[in-house]
Design an enzyme around this catalytic site. Structure first.
Site, mmCIF file in Angstrom:
data_model
loop_
_atom_site.group_PDB
_atom_site.id
_atom_site.type_symbol
_atom_site.label_atom_id
_atom_site.label_comp_id
_atom_site.label_asym_id
_atom_site.label_seq_id
_atom_site.Cartn_x
_atom_site.Cartn_y
_atom_site.Cartn_z
ATOM 1 N N HIS A 258 8.408 5.153 1.425
ATOM 2 C CA HIS A 258 9.233 5.814 2.457
ATOM 3 C C HIS A 258 8.494 7.090 2.883
ATOM 4 O O HIS A 258 7.347 7.025 3.312
ATOM 5 C CB HIS A 258 10.624 6.053 1.851
ATOM 6 C CG HIS A 258 11.695 6.508 2.798
ATOM 7 N ND1 HIS A 258 11.584 6.468 4.165
ATOM 8 C CD2 HIS A 258 12.947 7.028 2.553
ATOM 9 C CE1 HIS A 258 12.697 6.933 4.720
ATOM 10 N NE2 HIS A 258 13.549 7.283 3.762
ATOM 11 N N HIS B 15 6.648 -1.715 8.653
ATOM 12 C CA HIS B 15 7.981 -1.111 8.705
ATOM 13 C C HIS B 15 9.026 -2.219 8.619
ATOM 14 O O HIS B 15 8.799 -3.307 9.129
ATOM 15 C CB HIS B 15 8.156 -0.320 10.020
ATOM 16 C CG HIS B 15 9.261 0.669 9.965
ATOM 17 N ND1 HIS B 15 10.568 0.320 10.207
ATOM 18 C CD2 HIS B 15 9.265 1.989 9.659
ATOM 19 C CE1 HIS B 15 11.325 1.390 10.067
ATOM 20 N NE2 HIS B 15 10.556 2.411 9.720
ATOM 21 N N ASP C 11 4.234 7.704 9.616
ATOM 22 C CA ASP C 11 3.425 8.427 8.634
ATOM 23 C C ASP C 11 1.930 8.332 8.912
ATOM 24 O O ASP C 11 1.145 9.126 8.398
ATOM 25 C CB ASP C 11 3.714 7.890 7.225
ATOM 26 C CG ASP C 11 5.140 8.190 6.830
ATOM 27 O OD1 ASP C 11 5.553 9.345 6.959
ATOM 28 O OD2 ASP C 11 5.852 7.265 6.396
HETATM 29 N N1 ACO Z 1 -0.172 -3.265 3.919
HETATM 30 C C1 ACO Z 1 -0.426 -4.572 3.696
HETATM 31 N N2 ACO Z 1 0.520 -5.539 3.731
HETATM 32 C C2 ACO Z 1 1.772 -5.160 4.002
HETATM 33 C C3 ACO Z 1 2.106 -3.808 4.244
HETATM 34 C C4 ACO Z 1 1.084 -2.859 4.197
HETATM 35 N N3 ACO Z 1 1.341 -1.576 4.415
HETATM 36 N N4 ACO Z 1 3.423 -3.732 4.487
HETATM 37 C C5 ACO Z 1 3.915 -4.958 4.401
HETATM 38 N N5 ACO Z 1 2.928 -5.830 4.109
HETATM 39 C C6 ACO Z 1 3.044 -7.264 3.951
HETATM 40 C C7 ACO Z 1 3.627 -7.629 2.599
HETATM 41 O O1 ACO Z 1 2.635 -7.783 1.620
HETATM 42 C C8 ACO Z 1 4.351 -8.884 2.911
HETATM 43 O O2 ACO Z 1 3.407 -9.937 3.015
HETATM 44 P P1 ACO Z 1 3.768 -11.431 2.518
HETATM 45 O O3 ACO Z 1 4.948 -11.835 3.344
HETATM 46 O O4 ACO Z 1 2.507 -12.179 2.800
HETATM 47 O O5 ACO Z 1 4.104 -11.280 1.069
HETATM 48 C C9 ACO Z 1 4.895 -8.658 4.317
HETATM 49 O O6 ACO Z 1 4.008 -7.714 4.905
HETATM 50 C C10 ACO Z 1 6.327 -8.109 4.346
HETATM 51 O O7 ACO Z 1 6.380 -6.987 3.449
HETATM 52 P P2 ACO Z 1 7.715 -6.468 2.796
HETATM 53 O O8 ACO Z 1 7.361 -5.594 1.637
HETATM 54 O O9 ACO Z 1 8.674 -7.590 2.535
HETATM 55 O O10 ACO Z 1 8.311 -5.616 3.974
HETATM 56 P P3 ACO Z 1 9.423 -4.519 3.821
HETATM 57 O O11 ACO Z 1 10.179 -4.522 5.072
HETATM 58 O O12 ACO Z 1 10.170 -4.680 2.560
HETATM 59 O O13 ACO Z 1 8.531 -3.185 3.646
HETATM 60 C C11 ACO Z 1 7.450 -1.163 3.981
HETATM 61 C C12 ACO Z 1 8.416 -2.189 4.580
HETATM 62 C C13 ACO Z 1 7.907 -0.727 2.601
HETATM 63 C C14 ACO Z 1 7.428 0.063 4.897
HETATM 64 C C15 ACO Z 1 6.023 -1.782 3.899
HETATM 65 O O14 ACO Z 1 5.571 -2.145 5.182
HETATM 66 C C16 ACO Z 1 5.031 -0.849 3.226
HETATM 67 O O15 ACO Z 1 4.923 -0.872 1.990
HETATM 68 N N6 ACO Z 1 4.275 -0.032 4.004
HETATM 69 C C17 ACO Z 1 3.369 0.952 3.421
HETATM 70 C C18 ACO Z 1 4.130 2.185 3.016
HETATM 71 C C19 ACO Z 1 4.570 2.991 4.207
HETATM 72 O O16 ACO Z 1 3.814 3.274 5.124
HETATM 73 N N7 ACO Z 1 5.838 3.408 4.178
HETATM 74 C C20 ACO Z 1 6.422 4.252 5.218
HETATM 75 C C21 ACO Z 1 7.376 3.486 6.077
HETATM 76 S S1 ACO Z 1 8.004 4.474 7.387
HETATM 77 C C22 ACO Z 1 9.058 5.515 6.625
HETATM 78 O O17 ACO Z 1 9.705 5.179 5.666
HETATM 79 C C23 ACO Z 1 9.187 6.795 7.111
#
Ligand code: ACO
Length: 376
Positions: free
Chosen positions: A220, A259, A313
């Site tokens: 987050h 996201h 971010d």
């Molecule tokens: N890098 C690589 N792969 C990713 C990323 C990433 N940053 N984010 C998601 N994925 C992939 C996952 O591995 C998953 O792949 P799969 O379906 O092949 O297993 C798919 O995308 C879906 O991912 P989930 O974790 O189910 O998506 P969720 O909606 O739960 O997660 C999150 C959203 C936590 C923001 C995620 O995209 C992430 O971890 N991003 C990096 C951290 C980040 O930047 N957070 C800030 C978000 S904005 C904020 O909160 C202010």
């Protein structure tokens, strides 16, 4: 089989008049106003009023709110004393969490959940959290805190309290827009956390402390600091490709990308990128921004076909770096802005409260008989 909404994805937990996001179109709207319009024309103070009242203030109302924020800028004694004790041992987000609870402990009206008192608390938290983080940073840098200035905006005053120097006009404006962009975002994890705490009729301070703890995580708000660490680890533009290839091969996440709601570029990232171009023109640290652009471009190539795009971010890390802000303050700065959105949602929650208490489907053992410890 019972359906489980993992991560509560797609679950509507409440209604709100504060924010609408269209994740397919990349649209973000605060109480009817598009984020591009607010970023271009508004100020953080106006946006705070908008979120707390669902309308923009007139001149008298804006002056009243500004006065209220000024009146709450000073640090109180207890927080000041505790900051002097803990700055060396406690990281900034936890410091903020502790300070918010201390502010609650000092407020005899903390359990008054009337709308008028809650709005007063929201302004108090907004003003004081900025002073807490600036004072904390001064102390750990070997300086005494800088007293706030009433002739500066919230954004400018925070930058001033960090360094003791008045920021440039560009820095004032860029930081003000960054606060606007981070002010509100519908039912994100930290806002939900605040809502759960408030739903027990716990007070606004404790609900805010819950939200700060939730924002801290790297999935987050902690992602902005993590993006900075990624840039530091990559170091050179030539290293972007091998670094990302290796990360993806190991199945690790790239911070600042992806996201839950946006399946296109987050509009806040678009605006921060525009600001980044402006700041980079005169910044000695522009390589952080240039490297971010390279990283973004290579990720687009590498992750093509996947709905993974820069989120808020991604560019905030390099923009804050170019403004000279230390990287472990990026997430606290997120909190300094989001306090307005958190408290706005809390106003809605307290006005129409119901305890938040979902279920869990039990999958554990049954029918066991207790055996005394000496026979186990
Ligand atoms: N890098 C690589 N792969 C990713 C990323 C990433 N940053 N984010 C998601 N994925 C992939 C996952 O591995 C998953 O792949 P799969 O379906 O092949 O297993 C798919 O995308 C879906 O991912 P989930 O974790 O189910 O998506 P969720 O909606 O739960 O997660 C999150 C959203 C936590 C923001 C995620 O995209 C992430 O971890 N991003 C990096 C951290 C980040 O930047 N957070 C800030 C978000 S904005 C904020 O909160 C202010």
């Amino acid at each position: 089989m019972t359906e489980i909404a993992r991560g509560l994805e797609g679950v509507n937990v409440t209604t709100t008049k504060l924010c609408r996001i269209d994740g397919q179109k990349g649209e973000l709207v605060y109480a009817g106003y598009n984020i591009y319009d607010l970023a271009e024309n508004s100020t953080f103070e106006e946006v705070a009023f908008l979120l707390w009242n669902q309308r923009l203030p007139n001149a008298a109302e804006l002056a009243e709110l500004t006065g209220k924020l000024h009146a709450e800028r000073e640090l109180d004694d207890l927080v000041d004393r505790v900051l002097h004790e803990i700055w060396n041992d406690v990281r900034p987000m936890r410091t903020l969490e502790v300070a918010v609870e201390l502010l609650g402990a000092q407020d005899r009206k903390s359990s008054d959940l009337s709308n008028a008192q809650l709005k007063q608390t929201a302004a108090r938290l907004t003003a004081k959290m900025a002073t807490v983080i600036a004072a904390y940073h001064r102390l750990r840098s070997g300086h005494e805190p800088v007293a706030p200035r009433d002739d500066l905006t919230h954004a400018a005053n925070f930058l001033y309290m960090l360094t003791g120097e008045e920021p440039t006009d560009l820095a004032k404006r860029v930081f003000d827009v960054a606060l606007i962009l981070h002010a509100e975002h519908e039912m994100n994890a930290s806002t939900f956390s605040a809502m759960v705490t408030a739903s027990t009729l716990s007070d606004m301070y404790s609900a805010t402390a819950s939200a700060i703890g939730t924002l801290k995580g790297p999935l987050h708000g902690g992602a902005n600091e993590a993006v900075y660490k990624t840039l530091e680890a990559i170091k050179t533009e030539d290293n972007v490709k091998p670094y990302v290839d290796d990360l993806v091969a190991r199945g690790e996440r790239v911070m600042g990308i992806g996201h839950r709601i946006y399946k296109t570029t987050d509009p806040r990232a678009v605006i921060l990128e525009q600001l980044g171009h402006e700041v980079a023109k005169t910044s000695p640290d522009r390589w952080y921004f240039d490297l971010s652009l390279k990283l973004r471009d290579y990720l687009a190539e590498k992750l093509e076909g996947k709905p993974l795009y820069p989120n808020v971010d991604f560019f905030s890390a390099s923009v804050y770096r170019m403004l000279g802000i230390p990287s472990d303050l990026y997430t606290p700065i997120f909190a300094l802005a989001r306090i307005t959105g958190w408290t706005a949602h809390l106003l809605e929650q307290y006005a129409d409260n119901r305890l938040v208490r979902p279920n869990a489907v039990y999958e554990g053992a049954e029918n066991k008989k207790y055996v005394p410890v000496d026979r186990r």
